[in-house]
Design a protein around this motif. Structure first.
Motif, short mmCIF file in Angstrom:
data_model
loop_
_atom_site.label_atom_id
_atom_site.label_comp_id
_atom_site.label_asym_id
_atom_site.label_seq_id
_atom_site.Cartn_x
_atom_site.Cartn_y
_atom_site.Cartn_z
N ILE A 60 0.84 -1.21 0.00
CA ILE A 60 0.00 0.00 0.00
C ILE A 60 0.87 1.25 0.00
CG2 ILE A 60 -2.07 -1.06 0.98
CD1 ILE A 60 -1.29 -0.09 3.69
N GLU A 61 2.06 1.18 0.57
CA GLU A 61 2.95 2.36 0.54
C GLU A 61 3.35 2.69 -0.89
OE1 GLU A 61 3.75 4.53 2.92
OE2 GLU A 61 2.31 3.36 4.07
N LEU A 62 3.65 1.67 -1.68
CA LEU A 62 4.05 1.91 -3.07
C LEU A 62 2.86 2.47 -3.87
CD1 LEU A 62 6.47 1.58 -5.02
CD2 LEU A 62 5.41 -0.53 -5.77
N ILE A 63 1.69 1.92 -3.61
CA ILE A 63 0.50 2.44 -4.30
C ILE A 63 0.27 3.89 -3.90
CG2 ILE A 63 -2.02 2.17 -4.52
CD1 ILE A 63 -1.52 -0.90 -4.22
N ARG A 64 0.53 4.20 -2.64
CA ARG A 64 0.39 5.60 -2.21
C ARG A 64 1.41 6.51 -2.90
NH1 ARG A 64 -0.83 3.92 4.05
NH2 ARG A 64 -3.11 3.94 3.88
N ASP A 65 2.61 5.98 -3.16
CA ASP A 65 3.60 6.76 -3.93
C ASP A 65 3.04 7.07 -5.33
OD1 ASP A 65 5.40 6.67 -1.87
OD2 ASP A 65 6.64 5.07 -2.74
N MET A 119 -0.10 7.17 -6.11
CA MET A 119 -1.23 8.09 -5.94
C MET A 119 -0.75 9.54 -5.81
SD MET A 119 -3.37 5.65 -3.33
CE MET A 119 -4.00 7.01 -2.38
N ALA A 177 -0.07 10.81 -9.15
CA ALA A 177 -1.34 11.04 -9.87
C ALA A 177 -2.04 12.29 -9.34
CB ALA A 177 -2.25 9.83 -9.72
N ASP A 178 -1.94 12.53 -8.03
CA ASP A 178 -2.55 13.74 -7.47
C ASP A 178 -1.85 15.00 -7.97
OD1 ASP A 178 -4.66 12.74 -6.00
OD2 ASP A 178 -3.43 12.31 -4.24
N GLY A 222 -5.60 13.31 -10.04
CA GLY A 222 -6.03 12.26 -9.12
C GLY A 222 -6.53 11.00 -9.79
N CYS A 223 -6.09 10.74 -11.03
CA CYS A 223 -6.51 9.51 -11.72
C CYS A 223 -5.29 8.72 -12.20
CB CYS A 223 -7.37 9.84 -12.93
SG CYS A 223 -8.92 10.64 -12.53
N LEU A 224 -5.41 7.43 -12.18
CA LEU A 224 -4.37 6.57 -12.75
C LEU A 224 -5.01 5.24 -13.13
CD1 LEU A 224 -2.05 5.23 -9.86
CD2 LEU A 224 -4.29 6.23 -9.50
N ARG A 225 -4.28 4.43 -13.87
CA ARG A 225 -4.85 3.12 -14.21
C ARG A 225 -3.77 2.07 -14.28
NH1 ARG A 225 -4.52 1.10 -19.55
NH2 ARG A 225 -6.20 -0.32 -19.05
N GLU A 265 -0.27 3.19 -15.45
CA GLU A 265 -0.27 4.28 -16.44
C GLU A 265 -0.75 5.59 -15.81
OE1 GLU A 265 -0.72 2.01 -20.71
OE2 GLU A 265 -2.52 2.87 -19.84
#
Lengths: 366, 424
Positions: A70-75, A77, A80-81, A86-89, A97
Motif C-alpha cells: 500500500i505504501e508503493l500504491i500511495r507513492d 497516488m 497522480a494527485d 487524481g486519476c491513474l490506471r 499508467e
C-alpha cells in the motif's frame, strides 16, 4: 455505522458489484470516450492518443512488480494527485499508467517518475512488457516454483527490452508456477512454467478422514489413481507411470501432495500468441522440458529466456512474433538456431498429440 | 532490525526491475506480519518448496466466493502469517482509479490486512493479500457500506468478468467493453458470488481482434469486437506512411533501423487473406475478403480505421491445460450488436449455462464438455445454426451421427421383408 458481529445480517449489503468505472476516468478520457482517432508511441513507454475533438492525452507507462504494498500504491497516488488530476490506471499486464491532457505536463510527470526507481518507464511497442504471473511461494499452496522472484530475475536481465522497442514485434512473457496456469501462459511468446516431477505421496493414515476418496480417484485424468486398502484403512494407490503430474488430485485431496524440492522444475514454452493479427492465435509449445529451479536468481531460466529472445531478435522479420518466425523457418530450424536439444519429451503424447506430428515428407535436414 | 535474515531474498533487491522484496521490507516497518512473510518466503527459497497449507474454507456470510483461505504450514515460526487469507475485490472496468477511492481501499487494507496487494490478479481483481478470519466480515462491511464496492468471484462461480480499456482510450474498440463488462458483472451477481456451476466460468471482453485481455485463450465465453462493413481509408495518410512522413505501427518499431517503410512488403504481402493492393497511388481493399486481422490498421493507424457497423464475435470454450488439455475459444456467433440491455447476449449466456450445468461433470470446463459430447449437441442446446465460419475445415471423417428423424423412413425396418429378399 460499523459491523456488529452479534448481529451480522443487520443492514447487510450484498451483490452491489464493482464501482462504476465512469467515476474514475480522467476528464480528458471521459470527454473523448469512443472518439479517438489514432495513437503514436512517442518514445518507449510514452503514448499519445489523439481524439476527434483535437484533444490529446499523453500516457506514461511504468513497470510494477504486481505484488505491491500500500505504501508503493500511495507513492503512485501522490504522483497522480500532483500531475494527473487524481486519476491513474493499471494495464492488463500489471503496468501502471499515468495520463495528462497536455504535452506541457508530460516532462514534469516523467521527471517525478524517473526520480523513483520503483517506477521505470517502458513496456510499449516492439519490446518486452511486464510479465503476467501467478503467486508462487509468496501465497500459493500448489506451486512448483516461485513466481515473483523468477519474474524479477528475468526482467532485470531483459530490462533494456522493456525500455526500448528494438525487437521484430512485441514479446509477451508469462509465468505460471504450476499447471493450473492462472494467466495465459499457454498462449504466450515465451512461457515459464513450474512443473512437479514426482507422483503424489499418499498419506494413508489420514486420507480417508480428510478427503473424499472417490473424488480424488475421479480427479485423475489418466486413471492413475485406484482405490486401495492399506493397513486395513481405505486409501488409494498411484501408478507413477501413468502420472502426468498435473496436481489435480492434490487440489481435491490435501493428503496427496506432489511438491518436491529435488524434482520440481521449470518448463520453457515458446511461440504462443493471443492476437489475431496476421496469423491465428496459437498455443505455446514446449521447447525445454526441464530446467533446474535455482533460487534466488534462477540463472538457467534467465539464460534460456535471453537465448531464445536474442536468437529471435537477430533472425525474425519485422512484425513477426516468435511463433510466426518458428513456423516460417520450421521448428527443426528453431531448435537448431536456438541451439536447443530435441528429445522424445518434446513430442506430444497427450490428447491432441496427433495434430502435432508431421504427416508429410516436407521437412528440413538438420 | 529485521526479524529474520533473508540472504536469498536480499539478492532480489539488486537490478533495475522494481523489487518486490524492497517494497515488502519497507512496508514491514509498519506491518510486522510482513516480517513473518519475508521469513517464510526466505525459507521457501532455501527449501525450494512452498510453505502454504492446502486450502481452507473461509468466506463471508451468504457468499461462496471472493475470499480464498490461506494458512502457513509453520504457524509457530511465522505467527504473523498463520492466517493469511486473500480477498478478491471486484475491479472497475478498464482498471481506472481515482486516488480518493484507492486511498480508501488502502486505508482499509492498512487497518485490517497485511498492507500487501496484487494489482491485479490474473483474472483482473484487485487482490488484497493477507488477512485473518476475524477481519473478513469487517472488511466486507466496510467495502460495501463505505466504499460502495463488492467482492469478486472465486470457486465454481462466474469469475470476475474483465475487459480491455476499450473505447475509453483506444481508437479500435468495436464495442464498449467497459460498459458490457460492468453490466454483465452486475446482472450476474448471484452467479459471481454463489457457487452453482460445475467449475469456473470466465467472461472476457476485448474491443478488437488484437485481444489485449486474452479473451480467446482464457474465457469460457469471449466477446471480441469486430465490424462487418468496410475499413475506413484516408488515402492521403496512406501516402504519408509511404513517403516516410508518418512512422509505421504508431512508432512501435522505432528502437531499430528497419529501413524505409515498404507498404507492399509490410502490409500488402502480410495480409492473411490477400485482399489488398497498392498501385503506387491508392490502397485498395476488397473488404468482402477481409478477415479483419487488424494488421494493416495496426501498421497505419492514421490511415485505416475499423468500419462503422461494429459489434462483436462470441467464442466459447477457452481454457488452460488443466484438465483435458488447452483449448482456444471456438467461434459461435460471428457478429452480434453489443448494446445495452444486451438481451440477446444474455439469452445465449443462459442457454450455455443451462446446458453446461445439466451435462457438465464436476470440474469440467465448458470447452471440455463441448469436446466430450461434440459441437452438434452444444449448438442444438443453445439453438444456434451451424455455419462454415465455425470451422477451419469441414470434418474429414464421415462418421456422422444422423438422427432418426433426418433419415428417410426413420430407423424402423421390416426384418421379414428384408429376409425375404436376402435369405440367411
Amino acid at each position: 455505522m460499523a459491523y456488529d458481529p452479534k448481529n451480522p445480517m443487520k443492514d447487510r449489503i450484498t451483490d452491489i458489484g464493482p464501482r462504476n468505472y465512469e467515476e474514475f476516468m480522467p476528464p480528458v478520457i471521459k470527454k473523448n470516450f469512443g472518439k479517438w482517432l489514432y495513437h503514436e508511441i512517442l518514445e518507449p513507454g510514452i503514448l499519445m492518443h489523439k481524439a476527434e475533438s483535437g484533444d490529446e492525452v499523453y500516457t506514461v507507462r511504468v513497470a510494477a512488480a504486481r505484488l505491491m504494498s500500500i505504501e508503493l500504491i500511495r507513492d503512485a497516488m501522490k504522483i497522480a494527485d500532483k500531475h494527473c488530476e487524481g486519476c491513474l490506471r493499471w494495464t492488463t499486464r500489471n503496468n501502471i499508467e499515468f495520463m495528462v491532457d497536455n504535452k506541457s505536463k508530460l516532462e514534469p510527470l516523467k521527471a517525478d517518475l524517473k526520480a523513483n526507481p520503483m517506477f521505470p518507464i517502458g513496456g510499449t511497442g516492439a519490446g518486452v512488457t511486464n510479465i503476467v504471473h501467478t503467486q508462487g511461494w509468496i501465497h500459493c499452496h500448489t506451486p512448483a516454483i516461485d513466481a515473483s522472484g523468477i519474474v524479477k530475475s528475468v526482467m532485470d536481465d531483459l530490462f533494456k527490452h522493456f525500455q526500448s522497442m528494438d525487437l521484430p514485434a512485441q514479446v509477451r512473457i508469462a509465468l505460471a508456477c504450476c499447471l493450473n496456469m492462472c494467466g495465459a501462459v499457454h498462449c504466450s511468446d515465451i512461457a515459464i512454467l513450474g512443473f512437479h516431477r514426482k507422483p503424489p505421496f499418499v498419506q494413508h493414515e489420514v486420507i480417508s478422514q480428510i478427503c473424499e476418496i472417490p473424488l480424488a480417484i475421479a480427479a485423475c485424468p489418466t486413471g492413475a489413481i485406484k482405490p486401495a486398502t492399506v493397513d486395513g484403512k481405505k486409501s488409494v494407490s498411484v501408478n507413477g507411470e501413468r502420472c502426468m503430474f498435473c496436481g489435480n488430485c492434490y487440489t481435491m485431496c490435501p493428503a496427496m501432495p506432489l511438491m518436491d524440492a529435488e524434482a520440481d522444475c521449470v518448463v520453457i514454452m515458446v511461440g504462443g500468441k493471443i492476437s489475431n493479427r496476421i496469423s491465428a492465435p496459437k498455443f505455446s509449445k514446449v521447447v525445454i522440458p526441464a530446467l533446474p529451479s535455482n533460487p534466488p536468481r534462477w540463472p538457467e531460466v534467465v539464460a534460456a529466456v535471453r537465448n531464445i529472445l536474442e536468437t529471435y531478435a537477430k533472425n525474425a522479420n519485422k512484425y513477426e512474433r516468435i511463433g510466426e518466425w518458428a513456423e516460417r523457418i520450421g521448428w527443426e530450424r528453431f531448435f537448431e538456431k536456438c541451439n536447443l536439444p530435441f528429445d522424445v519429451k518434446t513430442i506430444d503424447d497427450y490428447t491432441l498429440a496427433y495434430d502435432t506430428l508431421r504427416t508429410t515428407t516436407q521437412f528440413k535436414f538438420s | 532490525m529485521a526479524k529474520f535474515k533473508t540472504p536469498f531474498l536480499d539478492e532480489l533487491e539488486k537490478g533495475p526491475w522494481p523489487s518486490f522484496v524492497t517494497d515488502i521490507k519497507r512496508q514491514a516497518k509498519t506491518k510486522p506480519e510482513l516480517e513473518d512473510l519475508l521469513g517464510q518466503v526466505e525459507l521457501s527459497y532455501k527449501d525450494k518448496e512452498t510453505h502454504w497449507k492446502h486450502g481452507g474454507i473461509v468466506g463471508v456470510f451468504g457468499y461462496g466466493g471472493g475470499v480464498i483461505g490461506r494458512y502457513s504450514d509453520m504457524p509457530k515460526e511465522f505467527p504473523g502469517v498463520a492466517h493469511f487469507h486473500t480477498v478478491r475485490v471486484n475491479q472497475p472496468s478498464g482498471l481506472y482509479y481515482s486516488t480518493k477511492y484507492l486511498g480508501q481501499l488502502m486505508e482499509i487494507w492498512e487497518r485490517r490486512g497485511s498492507g500487501l496487494t496484487n494489482m491485479h490478479g490474473s483474472t483482473g481483481d484487485m487482490v488484497l493479500l493477507g488477512t485473518t478470519t476475524d477481519q473478513l466480515e469487517e472488511i466486507f462491511w466496510e467495502l460495501t457500506h463505505d466504499l460502495n464496492t463488492d467482492l469478486g468471484g472465486s470457486g465454481s462461480n462466474l469469475r470476475t468478468p474483465s475487459c480491455c480499456l476499450g473505447m475509453s482510450r483506444c481508437e479500435w474498440a468495436c464495442f464498449d467493453t467497459q460498459a458490457a463488462c460492468h453490466h454483465m458483472t452486475n446482472h450476474y451477481q448471484d452467479e459471481l458470488h454463489r457457487p452453482a456451476f460445475p467449475y469456473k466460468f470466465k467472461f472476457k471482453f476485448s474491443g478488437c481482434p488484437n485481444d489485449c485481455v486474452a479473451a480467446i485463450a482464457r474465457s469460457d465465453m469471449a466477446f471480441i469486437g469486430t465490424w462487418r462493413d468496410d475499413i475506413r481509408i484516408d488515402q492521403v495518410a496512406v501516402g504519408a506512411y509511404v513517403n516516410g512522413e508518418l512512422k509505421p505501427n504508431a512508432g512501435a518499431h522505432s528502437g531499430r533501423d528497419w529501413g524505409k517503410f515498404d507498404i507492399v512488403k509490410e502490409v500488402i504481402n502480410l495480409c492473411p487473406s490477400k485482399c489488398m493492393s497498392w498501385d503506387g497511388k491508392a490502397l485498395k481493399i476488397n473488404n468482402k475478403e477481409c478477415v479483419r486481422c487488424m494488421h494493416c490498421i495496426n501498421v497505419m493507424p492514421r490511415a485505416l480505421r475499423p468500419g462503422l457497423d461494429k459489434g462483436c464475435s462470441i467464442l466459447c470454450g477457452a481454457k488452460a491445460p488443466i484438465l483435458e488439455g488447452q483449448r482456444l475459444a471456438t467461434l459461435i456467433v460471428p457478429f452480434i450488436k453489443m448494446e445495452p440491455p444486451y438481451e440477446e447476449v444474455k439469452g445465449l449466456i443462459e442457454k450455455v449455462w443451462d446446458w453446461w450445468m445439466e451435462h457438465g461433470k464436476n470440474r469440467e470446463r465448458l470447452g471440455e464438455l463441448i469436446g466430450r459430447v461434440g459441437m452438434r449437441e452444444f449448438l442444438k442446446a443453445i439453438e444456434v445454426k451451424a455455419i462454415p465460419q465455425m470451422v477451419k475445415e469441414p470434418r474429414s471423417n464421415p462418421y456422422i451421427f444422423w438422427e432418426e428423424s433426418a433419415v428417410p423412413g426413420g430407423w424402423t425396418r421390416d426384418l421379414a421383408a428384408f429376409r425375404k429378399k436376402h435369405p440367411l
